[in-house]
Design an enzyme around this catalytic site. Structure first.
Site, short mmCIF file in Angstrom:
data_model
loop_
_atom_site.label_atom_id
_atom_site.label_comp_id
_atom_site.label_asym_id
_atom_site.label_seq_id
_atom_site.Cartn_x
_atom_site.Cartn_y
_atom_site.Cartn_z
N LYS A 201 1.20 -0.95 0.26
CA LYS A 201 -0.08 0.32 0.13
C LYS A 201 1.00 1.05 0.37
O LYS A 201 1.83 1.58 0.66
CB LYS A 201 -0.66 -0.08 1.77
CG LYS A 201 -1.93 1.28 1.24
CD LYS A 201 -3.03 1.33 2.78
CE LYS A 201 -3.62 2.32 2.51
NZ LYS A 201 -4.57 2.07 3.78
N LYS A 254 -2.27 -1.39 -3.74
CA LYS A 254 -2.38 -0.12 -3.85
C LYS A 254 -2.45 0.91 -4.08
O LYS A 254 -1.45 0.76 -3.00
CB LYS A 254 -4.11 -0.22 -2.84
CG LYS A 254 -4.99 1.29 -1.56
CD LYS A 254 -5.49 0.17 -0.78
CE LYS A 254 -5.86 2.00 -0.59
NZ LYS A 254 -6.23 1.82 1.21
C1 PBG Z 1 -7.70 2.77 5.46
C2 PBG Z 1 -7.55 2.67 3.92
C3 PBG Z 1 -7.63 3.91 2.79
C4 PBG Z 1 -7.90 3.26 2.25
C5 PBG Z 1 -8.51 2.06 2.15
N1 PBG Z 1 -8.35 1.50 3.68
C6 PBG Z 1 -7.26 5.44 3.19
C7 PBG Z 1 -6.02 5.23 3.70
O1 PBG Z 1 -5.61 5.12 3.32
O2 PBG Z 1 -5.56 6.81 4.02
C8 PBG Z 1 -8.24 4.32 0.88
C9 PBG Z 1 -9.06 3.89 -0.27
C10 PBG Z 1 -9.53 5.23 -1.19
O3 PBG Z 1 -8.92 5.60 -1.43
O4 PBG Z 1 -10.47 4.61 -1.77
N2 PBG Z 1 -6.47 2.72 6.07
#
Ligand code: PBG
Length: 329
Positions: A201, A254
């Site tokens: 991520k 992601k």
């Molecule tokens: C929680 C989380 C996030 C997303 C998924 N789980 C936000 C972040 O990390 O700030 C992002 C998903 C999206 O942008 O659609 N940590």
């Protein structure tokens, strides 16, 4: 032996020919739809930066589940939207928390038999400071305390499993959280609940609209000390290896479209199922261009999802899931 013996256009001439030689498919069952669940009843509040995406109450979430099932979607991923926050993100593991209630309600419906229910595991939607872990301060410098956060994530994961989650998906990016969650799930009798870890991520501008949707923007600083630097592919591979060693059953990549090369590299490296998250900013970017008439709605959506599958993802989490399923139907 080249032209004119070889003519690539021979197999592109008709729809049936093109269908016969198509290498990549997208099916409704490959798509997971995110839900932002909030308190109340009969609530359906549009997220301004994500046209067509709503904060919804539990009763509406059940309706969404029914629609998702009737469209043949693979499943849902649930996020909690709440105003009651504290330093430790207590709401994340509250038995009567918003996601726990939504899971129980959806589980009682017929729809849930056809869907996989995924619970995102993170603290940022529940902490007053909006960070994904416990914040400590020393001499004016803030730190996210990795090891102290693990216990809380594990508690949250167990409580989602108890409420009916078919899969738990940690998205916090703390080191060691997969092992901590696996140990806790096993100890509490949930040894058959799989972990889908957001293994790679990246720290990304494309999460902006999500933070409006989930009310989870950090109140100070940013997430660079725990999410990955977008420039690093080899590091992403290490994250993946470590998560699998710790017990991840599946991994999630992601964002998706700006990181298709990372998805491809992961596909070639590991055998576990791979999901990719077409995140909020990807959705908003495409939706804005579509609304302006700059991109064709149907084709842009399906092409974007095809690219994610072609890169090597088995399934995609996408805000276009319902729309795409209708187009594919
Ligand atoms: C929680 C989380 C996030 C997303 C998924 N789980 C936000 C972040 O990390 O700030 C992002 C998903 C999206 O942008 O659609 N940590």
């Amino acid at each position: 032996m080249s032209f004119p013996v070889n003519r690539m256009r021979r197999i592109r001439r008709t729809d049936p020919l093109r269908a016969l030689v198509r290498e990549t498919t997208v099916e409704p069952g490959d798509l997971i739809f995110p839900l932002f669940v909030c308190a109340g009843e009969g609530i359906r509040k549009e997220v301004s930066s994500m046209p067509g995406i709503y904060n919804i109450s539990v009763d509406e979430a059940v309706r969404e589940a029914e629609e998702a099932a009737s469209l043949g979607l693979g499943g849902l991923i649930l996020f909690g939207v709440t105003a009651s926050k504290d330093e430790r993100g207590t709401g994340a593991w509250d038995e009567y928390g918003i996601v726990q209630r939504a899971l129980r309600a959806i589980k009682q419906s017929q729809a849930s038999k056809q869907l996989v229910l995924i619970a995102d595991v993170c603290l940022c939607e529940y902490t007053s400071h909006g960070h994904c872990g416990i914040v400590t301060e020393s001499k004016g410098t803030f730190e996210i305390d990795n090891d102290a956060t693990l216990k809380l994530l594990a508690r949250a994961a167990v409580s989602y499993a108890k409420a009916g989650a078919d899969i738990v998906a940690p998205s916090d990016m703390m080191d060691g959280r997969v092992a901590a969650i696996r140990t806790a799930l096993d100890a509490e009798g949930h040894s058959y609940t799989p972990i889908l870890s957001y293994a790679s991520k990246f720290f990304s501008a494309f999460y902006g609209p999500f933070r409006e949707a989930a009310g989870s923007a950090p109140q100070f600083g940013d997430r660079r000390s725990y999410q990955m630097d977008g420039a690093n592919l080899r590091e992403a591979m290490r994250e993946i290896d470590l998560d699998i060693e710790e017990g991840a059953d599946m991994i999630l990549m992601k964002p998706a479209m700006p990181y298709l090369d990372v998805i491809r590299a992961a596909r070639e490296r590991v055998g576990v199922p791979i999901g990719a998250y077409q995140v909020s900013g990807e959705f908003s970017m495409l939706t804005a261009a579509i609304q302006n008439g700059w991109l064709d709605h149907d084709r842009a959506i399906l092409e974007s999802l095809t690219s994610i599958r072609r890169a090597g993802a088995d399934f995609a989490i996408t805000y276009f899931a319902k729309v795409a399923a209708k187009l594919l139907g």
